[in-house]
Structures are given as C-alpha cells and as structure tokens.
Design an enzyme around this catalytic site. Structure first.
Site, mmCIF file in Angstrom:
data_model
loop_
_atom_site.group_PDB
_atom_site.id
_atom_site.type_symbol
_atom_site.label_atom_id
_atom_site.label_comp_id
_atom_site.label_asym_id
_atom_site.label_seq_id
_atom_site.Cartn_x
_atom_site.Cartn_y
_atom_site.Cartn_z
ATOM 1 N N HIS A 63 106.804 -43.018 -35.545
ATOM 2 C CA HIS A 63 105.930 -42.542 -34.463
ATOM 3 C C HIS A 63 104.451 -42.749 -34.823
ATOM 4 C CE1 HIS A 63 109.658 -40.982 -32.847
ATOM 5 N NE2 HIS A 63 109.890 -40.466 -34.048
ATOM 6 N N GLU A 104 106.432 -34.307 -35.785
ATOM 7 C CA GLU A 104 107.076 -35.253 -36.692
ATOM 8 C C GLU A 104 106.106 -36.292 -37.236
ATOM 9 O OE1 GLU A 104 110.799 -38.485 -36.651
ATOM 10 O OE2 GLU A 104 110.210 -37.430 -34.814
ATOM 11 N N HIS A 128 111.685 -40.483 -40.940
ATOM 12 C CA HIS A 128 111.657 -39.643 -39.751
ATOM 13 C C HIS A 128 112.061 -38.208 -40.074
ATOM 14 C CE1 HIS A 128 111.288 -42.785 -36.521
ATOM 15 N NE2 HIS A 128 111.578 -43.547 -37.569
ATOM 16 N N GLU A 146 116.296 -39.493 -42.097
ATOM 17 C CA GLU A 146 116.004 -38.270 -41.353
ATOM 18 C C GLU A 146 115.854 -37.179 -42.408
ATOM 19 O OE1 GLU A 146 115.198 -37.919 -38.352
ATOM 20 O OE2 GLU A 146 116.218 -39.369 -37.071
#
Length: 274
Positions: A10, A24, A85, A151
């Site tokens: 992102h 995040e 992430h 993650e």
C-alpha cells in the site's frame, strides 16, 4: 550476492487495512525498512518498491501500481520478492503470522521458502505461526522469481496491533525474516550490534571531612545542613562558581538536569544502595 526486492504494501492514498487506531501502510513501511537494513547488514542486495508514504506509481490505478511493483522486480532480475502486509479479520481474537504464495507455486521451492520465512518470524516474536496460504495476489502472479507475501499479524486484534506498532517487535519480525532469508541463500546471518543499555559506573568524587571552600555555611538553614553536605560530598551539587550556595534560590531546569544526572551516575556507581 542475491537481490531481494522488499515491497511494503500500500502507501500514499492507499492505506490498506486499518484497526485499533493504526493503518497498515504505516506499520508495514517501518518493519520493511528494518528488514532492508538487516539484509544489507548481512551483505544481501536489497531493492525497495517504496521507502516513503507514497505509492510506487502514484499516478496510476491501484492495479497499475501493483503491476509496477512486480515489473520492478522482474526488470532487475531479483532472486526473491517479499511483499510485507498486515491482515485483518472479522473475529478480533484471530492473530498470528502467515506467508502467502501464488497457487501455481504450491509444492515448489517457493512454498518451502515461504514456510521457512514464516517459521523465522514466529520463532523470533513468539507469534502464532499460521504457516503458508495460497492466494491469487497480483504481485505474486506477475513476478517471475520466487515471491512471497507476508501477513505479519492482525491489525484487528488489539494486542497484536499494539505489538505491530512497537519498534522492538517490528525489529524482531525483521530480524527473524532476515535470518530466514540469509539461510535460504546459504549466507551467514549477521546479528545487529546493540549498544550496552547499562551505563558504565561512574566513581563519585572522594568525600571530604569539611565542605569545599566555596561553601558558606552561614547561608544554610539548620534543617538542611546535613543534606547539603551530603550533596557536596557526593558531587551532586557543589554550589555556584562565585562560592555561594544560594539555598533559597529556585533551581532551573538545566541545573536540575545536571544534578539528576550526577545523582544517577552516583547511584549507578554502587554507592546509593539502588
């Protein structure tokens, strides 16, 4: 040396997921930069898709930005692509670290490497190890080398979100991943050199039978004389350069800082009973 592309997910106008007051994009960038530094310390070549709060391709769509990240790794013939992430879930109790791979790479070296990276992070942080998952993510689908998507935890779990925002926890994740990646390429892992958090003991000045010459006992209140003499003997407060003590004068923040530092060094030297 191998080239590893690190992709903090992102950025900029794309915050990613959010929860418990965190975004995040911010948390993953901090940890990814620590991973960059750890790998470079070990001699690994590292290329970042972003190092600031922006999309790598800010003028494009999100899909074009993701394609740009994968193409960056492809054009530079990277040996490993690591996209970093943070996950979210409807159930706020879900926690743990997982590593995702493109479904077509199941059963290949990529899956083995993903498991070892997940193992390395979990072992260094004490997180639940969720292992390897399959996902049709664009950055995994369009990269031509071994590619994994980490993650790092769940932002929707309050405790884990606070951990993910903690500098030392971020460093533990980064170092765990770096150790695992070094092992993948048969490279020695070089641990960070941490400064000694314990100050070296400072020997206080020798005590004297009488106050130094600059003291003027007639200034001292009777009820404070013993305390003042102790401060002088310990080297914590020694009076002003003109020889005065000025016991009724307000202390400045600078004077207090000096006095507290001297007292701290004194007790760290083993003479304060603390």
């Amino acid at each position: 040396m191998p080239l590893v592309v690190i992709d903090p997910g992102h950025g900029g106008r794309d915050p990613g997921t959010s929860g418990n007051g965190y975004q995040e994009k911010t948390l993953v960038l901090s940890t990814a930069i620590m991973l960059r530094d750890a790998l470079r310390r070990c001699g690994v070549n590292v290329l970042m898709t972003r190092e600031t709060d922006t999309l790598p391709l800010p003028s494009g769509t999100i899909g074009q930005d993701l394609a740009y990240r994968a193409d960056l790794a492809n054009r530079n013939n990277a040996d490993l692509f690591v996209s970093w992430h943070i996950d979210s879930a409807a159930n706020a109790t879900v926690s743990g670290v997982a590593v995702w791979i493109y479904p077509a790479t199941r059963g290949t070296r990529t899956e083995t490497w993903a498991q070892r990276i997940s193992d390395g992070i979990a072992a260094n942080t004490g997180q639940r190890n969720r292992g390897v998952y399959l996902g049709d993510f664009q950055v995994l689908r369009e990269t031509e080398m071994d590619a994994v998507l980490v993650e790092a935890g769940f932002i929707t779990n309050a405790q884990e979100a606070n951990n993910l925002a903690n500098t030392e926890f971020q460093r533990a994740q980064a170092e765990g991943a770096a150790r695992a990646i070094c092992d993948l390429f048969d490279l020695p892992y070089v641990a960070p050199v941490r400064p000694d958090p314990t100050p070296r003991p400072t020997t206080p000045p020798p005590a004297t039978e009488q106050p130094p010459a600059q003291n003027r006992p007639e200034e001292w209140p009777d009820w404070a004389e013993d305390a003042i003499r102790s401060m002088i003997e310990w080297g914590v407060m020694t009076g002003y350069p003109d020889g005065s003590w000025r016991p009724d004068q307000n202390v400045t923040r600078a004077e207090l800082a000096v006095a507290l530092t001297r007292f701290y060094n004194f007790i760290r030297g083993g003479n304060g009973g603390v």
